[in-house]
Design a protein around this motif. Structure first.
Motif, short mmCIF file in Angstrom:
data_model
loop_
_atom_site.label_atom_id
_atom_site.label_comp_id
_atom_site.label_asym_id
_atom_site.label_seq_id
_atom_site.Cartn_x
_atom_site.Cartn_y
_atom_site.Cartn_z
N THR A 38 0.83 -1.57 0.19
CA THR A 38 0.64 0.09 -0.10
C THR A 38 0.99 0.62 -0.17
N GLY A 39 1.68 1.12 0.07
CA GLY A 39 3.21 2.40 0.65
C GLY A 39 2.82 3.31 1.35
N THR A 40 2.49 2.51 3.07
CA THR A 40 1.95 3.43 3.95
C THR A 40 3.33 3.19 5.11
N PRO A 41 3.45 3.89 5.74
CA PRO A 41 4.51 4.01 6.95
C PRO A 41 4.31 2.94 7.82
N VAL A 42 5.75 2.31 8.26
CA VAL A 42 5.95 1.38 8.86
C VAL A 42 6.73 1.73 9.99
N VAL A 43 6.97 1.93 11.30
CA VAL A 43 7.78 1.70 12.70
C VAL A 43 8.67 0.66 13.35
N ALA A 44 9.90 0.91 13.05
CA ALA A 44 10.85 -0.13 13.43
C ALA A 44 10.76 -0.18 15.40
N LEU A 45 11.39 -0.92 15.42
CA LEU A 45 11.33 -0.94 17.11
C LEU A 45 12.44 0.23 17.64
N CYS A 46 13.28 1.04 16.88
CA CYS A 46 14.06 2.32 17.57
C CYS A 46 13.12 3.40 16.97
N GLY A 47 11.90 3.45 16.58
CA GLY A 47 10.82 4.33 16.37
C GLY A 47 11.45 4.82 14.98
N LYS A 48 12.33 4.85 14.15
CA LYS A 48 11.97 5.30 12.78
C LYS A 48 11.02 5.35 12.07
N VAL A 49 10.40 5.53 11.21
CA VAL A 49 9.23 5.50 10.56
C VAL A 49 9.48 6.11 9.13
N TRP A 50 9.31 5.07 8.24
CA TRP A 50 9.15 5.29 6.86
C TRP A 50 8.27 4.64 5.68
N VAL A 51 9.18 4.36 4.46
CA VAL A 51 8.21 3.73 3.58
C VAL A 51 8.82 2.80 3.04
N PRO A 52 8.86 1.41 3.18
CA PRO A 52 9.74 0.67 2.81
C PRO A 52 10.04 0.23 1.43
N THR A 53 10.69 0.43 0.32
CA THR A 53 11.24 -0.22 -0.97
C THR A 53 12.13 -0.54 -1.09
N LYS A 54 13.41 -0.79 -0.62
CA LYS A 54 14.71 -1.91 -0.76
C LYS A 54 15.30 -2.86 -0.46
N GLU A 96 20.51 0.22 17.54
CA GLU A 96 18.73 0.20 18.17
C GLU A 96 18.21 -0.74 18.36
N CYS A 97 17.71 -0.87 17.27
CA CYS A 97 16.63 -1.85 16.92
C CYS A 97 16.98 -3.84 17.66
N LYS A 98 18.15 -3.92 17.82
CA LYS A 98 18.80 -5.07 17.72
C LYS A 98 19.24 -5.08 19.56
N GLU A 99 19.27 -4.21 19.55
CA GLU A 99 19.11 -3.87 21.05
C GLU A 99 17.50 -4.10 21.92
N ILE A 100 16.79 -3.03 21.23
CA ILE A 100 15.73 -3.54 21.92
C ILE A 100 15.03 -5.04 21.35
N TRP A 101 15.66 -5.52 20.45
CA TRP A 101 15.08 -6.92 20.24
C TRP A 101 15.48 -7.83 21.15
N GLN A 102 17.35 -7.75 21.81
CA GLN A 102 17.39 -8.72 22.47
C GLN A 102 16.90 -8.46 24.16
N SER A 103 16.52 -7.19 24.20
CA SER A 103 16.33 -6.95 25.86
C SER A 103 14.49 -7.45 25.51
N LEU A 104 13.72 -7.86 24.18
CA LEU A 104 12.29 -8.44 24.64
C LEU A 104 12.41 -9.82 24.58
N ASN A 105 13.46 -10.28 23.23
CA ASN A 105 14.60 -11.82 23.28
C ASN A 105 15.44 -12.70 24.56
N PRO A 106 15.58 -12.52 25.55
CA PRO A 106 16.76 -12.34 26.13
C PRO A 106 17.20 -13.90 26.56
N GLY A 107 16.55 -15.52 25.95
CA GLY A 107 16.85 -15.96 25.88
C GLY A 107 17.35 -16.85 24.24
#
Length: 80
Positions: free
Chosen positions: A42-58, A68-79
Motif C-alpha cells: 500500500t505504500g504506507t509507513p512502518v515504525v521500527a522498534l527504534c522508532g524510525k518511520v518510513w515507507v520501505p521499498t528497498k 538500537e533495533c537489535k538491542e531492543i529486540w534482544q531485550s525482548l527475547n533475552p533467551g
C-alpha cells in the motif's frame, strides 16, 4: 511487542538511501512482518522498534542491522 516473534523481519530505512557514499550510515530495521507486507503493497509507513518511520521499498539484506533495533529486540527475547 509480541508481534515481532517468528515473523519479524528487517527493513531498510530508506531515508538514508539518498547518500551514495557512507554505506555505514545505512541500516536495516526490525518491524513486524505483517506490517512490512502491508507497507510494501500500500505504500504506507512502518515504525521500527527504534522508532524510525518510513515507507520501505528497498532490499535490507545488504545493510547492517540498526544497533538500537537489535538491542531492543534482544531485550525482548533475552533467551535468544
Amino acid at each position: 511487542m509480541s508481534e515481532m516473534a517468528p515473523g519479524s523481519q528487517t527493513v531498510l530505512d530508506e531515508r538514508t538511501e539518498q547518500f551514495e557514499d557512507g554505506d555505514h550510515e545505512r541500516f536495516s530495521h526490525y518491524v513486524p512482518k505483517n506490517k512490512l507486507v502491508k507497507a510494501m503493497v500500500t505504500g504506507t509507513p512502518v515504525v521500527a522498534l527504534c522508532g524510525k518511520v518510513w515507507v520501505p521499498t528497498k532490499n535490507p539484506e545488504k545493510f547492517p542491522v540498526c544497533p538500537e533495533c537489535k538491542e531492543i529486540w534482544q531485550s525482548l527475547n533475552p533467551g535468544k
